[in-house]
Design a protein around this motif. Sequence first.
Motif, PDB file in Angstrom:
ATOM      1  N   GLU A 113       0.534  -1.059   0.001  1.00 49.57           N
ATOM      2  CA  GLU A 113       0.173   0.036   0.295  1.00 49.57           C
ATOM      3  C   GLU A 113       0.649   1.131  -0.023  1.00 49.57           C
ATOM      4  OE1 GLU A 113      -2.678   2.149  -0.247  1.00 49.57           O
ATOM      5  OE2 GLU A 113      -3.107   0.248  -0.028  1.00 49.57           O
ATOM      6  N   GLU A 114       2.172   1.422   0.888  1.00 47.34           N
ATOM      7  CA  GLU A 114       2.549   2.670   1.534  1.00 47.34           C
ATOM      8  C   GLU A 114       3.554   2.692  -0.398  1.00 47.34           C
ATOM      9  OE1 GLU A 114       2.159   1.062   4.306  1.00 47.34           O
ATOM     10  OE2 GLU A 114       3.082  -0.134   2.890  1.00 47.34           O
ATOM     11  N   GLU A 115       3.980   1.744  -0.438  1.00 49.34           N
ATOM     12  CA  GLU A 115       4.434   2.145  -2.553  1.00 49.34           C
ATOM     13  C   GLU A 115       3.322   2.330  -3.927  1.00 49.34           C
ATOM     14  OE1 GLU A 115       7.184   1.953  -3.519  1.00 49.34           O
ATOM     15  OE2 GLU A 115       8.665   1.142  -1.697  1.00 49.34           O
ATOM     16  N   LYS A 116       2.352   2.081  -3.087  1.00 54.12           N
ATOM     17  CA  LYS A 116       0.870   2.200  -4.705  1.00 54.12           C
ATOM     18  C   LYS A 116       0.679   3.512  -4.286  1.00 54.12           C
ATOM     19  CE  LYS A 116      -2.115   0.288  -6.136  1.00 54.12           C
ATOM     20  NZ  LYS A 116      -3.614  -0.887  -5.462  1.00 54.12           N
ATOM     21  N   GLN A 117       0.965   4.077  -2.729  1.00 51.35           N
ATOM     22  CA  GLN A 117       1.123   5.524  -1.966  1.00 51.35           C
ATOM     23  C   GLN A 117       1.516   6.697  -3.145  1.00 51.35           C
ATOM     24  OE1 GLN A 117      -2.068   6.724  -1.158  1.00 51.35           O
ATOM     25  NE2 GLN A 117      -1.555   9.284  -1.403  1.00 51.35           N
ATOM     26  N   TYR A 118       3.155   5.846  -2.749  1.00 50.42           N
ATOM     27  CA  TYR A 118       4.135   6.383  -3.247  1.00 50.42           C
ATOM     28  C   TYR A 118       4.074   6.814  -5.060  1.00 50.42           C
ATOM     29  CZ  TYR A 118       9.231   8.227  -4.832  1.00 50.42           C
ATOM     30  OH  TYR A 118       9.721   8.706  -4.749  1.00 50.42           O
ATOM     31  N   PHE A 119       4.055   6.083  -5.240  1.00 49.03           N
ATOM     32  CA  PHE A 119       3.177   5.916  -7.473  1.00 49.03           C
ATOM     33  C   PHE A 119       2.083   6.782  -7.445  1.00 49.03           C
ATOM     34  CE2 PHE A 119       6.439   2.892  -8.149  1.00 49.03           C
ATOM     35  CZ  PHE A 119       6.422   2.491  -9.002  1.00 49.03           C
ATOM     36  N   ALA A 120       1.215   6.612  -6.451  1.00 46.87           N
ATOM     37  CA  ALA A 120       0.200   7.329  -6.655  1.00 46.87           C
ATOM     38  C   ALA A 120       0.221   9.427  -6.553  1.00 46.87           C
ATOM     39  CB  ALA A 120      -0.847   7.673  -5.851  1.00 46.87           C
TER      40      ALA A 120
END
Length: 689
Positions: free
Chosen positions: A276-283
């Motif tokens: 989830e943290e990486e998805k938020q970073y990409f976003a």
Amino acid sequence: MISIKASTRQRRIIELLLDRKQEITAADIAAIVGTSTRTIHRELLEIEPMLEAGGIKLHKIAGLGIKVEADPESLASFKAEINRNDPLEYSADERKILILCRLLDHDEPVKLFALAAGLRVTMPTVTHDLDELEEMIAKQGLILVRRRGYGVEITGPETAKRSLISLLAHNYLDDSDVFGQFKDQTVVHPVTAELLRMVGKASFMKLEQALWELNDEWRSTLSESAYTRLLIKLSVALTRIGRGYLIASGSDIGDAPRDDRFLNRLLAALMLQLPEEEKQYFASLIAQAEEPDDALLIYQGDMPVIETVTLLIRYVQERIHMPLLQDRSLAEGLIQHIKPAFQRIRDGIAIRNPMLVPIKKDYGRLFSIVRQGVNELVHHLEVPDEEIGYIVMHFGAALERLKQFPRKIRAVLVCTSGIGSSKLLAVRIAKELPQIELIGHYSWYEAARLPSSQYDLIVSTVDLPLEPDQYIKLSPLLTREETSKLRSHIEGTTLKKLAPADNGEGDTGEQTPLDRLMLLQLYSAEILRLLDGFRVHDLTVKRDETKLESLLPEMIALLGRQDTSENGDKIAAQLLARERQGSLVIPDTELALIHTRSEWIRDPLLALYRYNEPLLMSEDGSSAARQILMMLGPLNPGKYALEILSEISAMLLLPDTVEALTSGDTSSIKAFISHKLELYIKTKLDWRD
């Protein structure tokens, strides 16, 4: 296989010689390497046996210079071998980049002697390099840890480490490095190779292809530089994730809005699943790239940069007697270039300019003038010749614009996949033939469906099923011979096709009369709407109330519109937030621009306020203005509205605009702006009298 043991300086000399088809003098080599001519002659004595061992002959021709001679196979083999062997020494800037890469690539301490051994220098030398790097590392939100018996490491958030890697890549790598296709990695410079490894060349190309195919409409909203920066940041993230460096759970990544549908499509295209943290970073990276600029200016420099650029252009203009101050493109290009370039110099990051020697040769007098001008105007930085070379290229392009083709040439660039090869070609064309307007990068499928009235020439990196007079094939590197070929093609084929037929209809072969009338209507509607509401307000202030903050409510109220009246406080806050980013007083004047784009603004607005006393435009009172031009626009203005507002803001760099705003009344200022915008539209539409 030969074994080449050359120092960094010797490698640079060899690379210069191998890449040149013509002779180059020892003085020219000394200029780009940064040493004396005597040293070059001494180095050549050691270089010559290395070349002979590789089957390459070194010729020293009196009066002309130095040249190498060999068959293509020997040259290719020698280039590969010299790059396969590590240099005996690196420059200080190269060492610093390699040290940063080594430390960022480890999550545990690295021994000082290991760093020194890898770089083939002493430990005191590495210690000195670390001293100079410490401040720059701290600016990125990271900590350089150095303890006796423990080693050296960089600690801090994973997001900050990724940002630093992206910064190094953006500042050091060329577009040809990140987009170029290197079939043989041994020909890449060790520092370039290390940075490409940190970015993840394979990840970069995979991302570029995925984004290109996934959402071309989304991609087209980004500038080329913004698109490249996004690709680098995403690629760095993918590479770090692949090596096990993940963002810690609970990290503060911000609250960027999530478009999960687009993000999930991207991850699916990459066949990737993320925490989830990486998805938020990409976003957050995607959201930052998409974020509209809150300013209306087409440049985003602070006023000190704008002032430096204006003074430098004036300095050069007075010495070469050419009307450079009237060239808006020159001012904008220098403003956009100088701010990040000077920041790189402050951060101690190396600046490369492989074009330095030909720039000095082709623009010798201009280089000398710009060098003197920068020395006089920029006192807080030591600007290297490499950077002066880039600045000279902007002036050189401006001089080229003064001797353009009879009309501008609108070119479409075609490539078979992504923007990789065509981007390289676009960079080269912009440098060599700035009078060519590059209107876009397209696949052949897309270009084939463009109306022929929208372009004059197709430039392709591949063969196309077209007649020879319809397109020209060039390599992405655009050699000197190909530059001449392109110019000849335009002059001998393209311009003849575009010449108006003697049929009494006056058709120029570009947009049809109906096309031009429709565009004229769109531009004119925006201009008339903007100028219809323009007013000059002469106001009086008390001596103890000369701060902009206290006067903004009255200024907004005078606009007399419902949207501004109902949301005056919010708009004032946005104007102040923008103003605090840097003074917006035009250099050498008492005129200031305040501007913002806001969700509270319905239609674009323009108003001029004149005061009997100077208003303080900064907290410390260092800048003040008697005239304030307020420019307001919607958060997402239409294409033509934004273009007109941007053109008006750019006009503020011209002395006659400042004079008109300072002394004219409402009617005369409207007439002045109308005349300037009329000329702009004629140029934009290539509409000749």
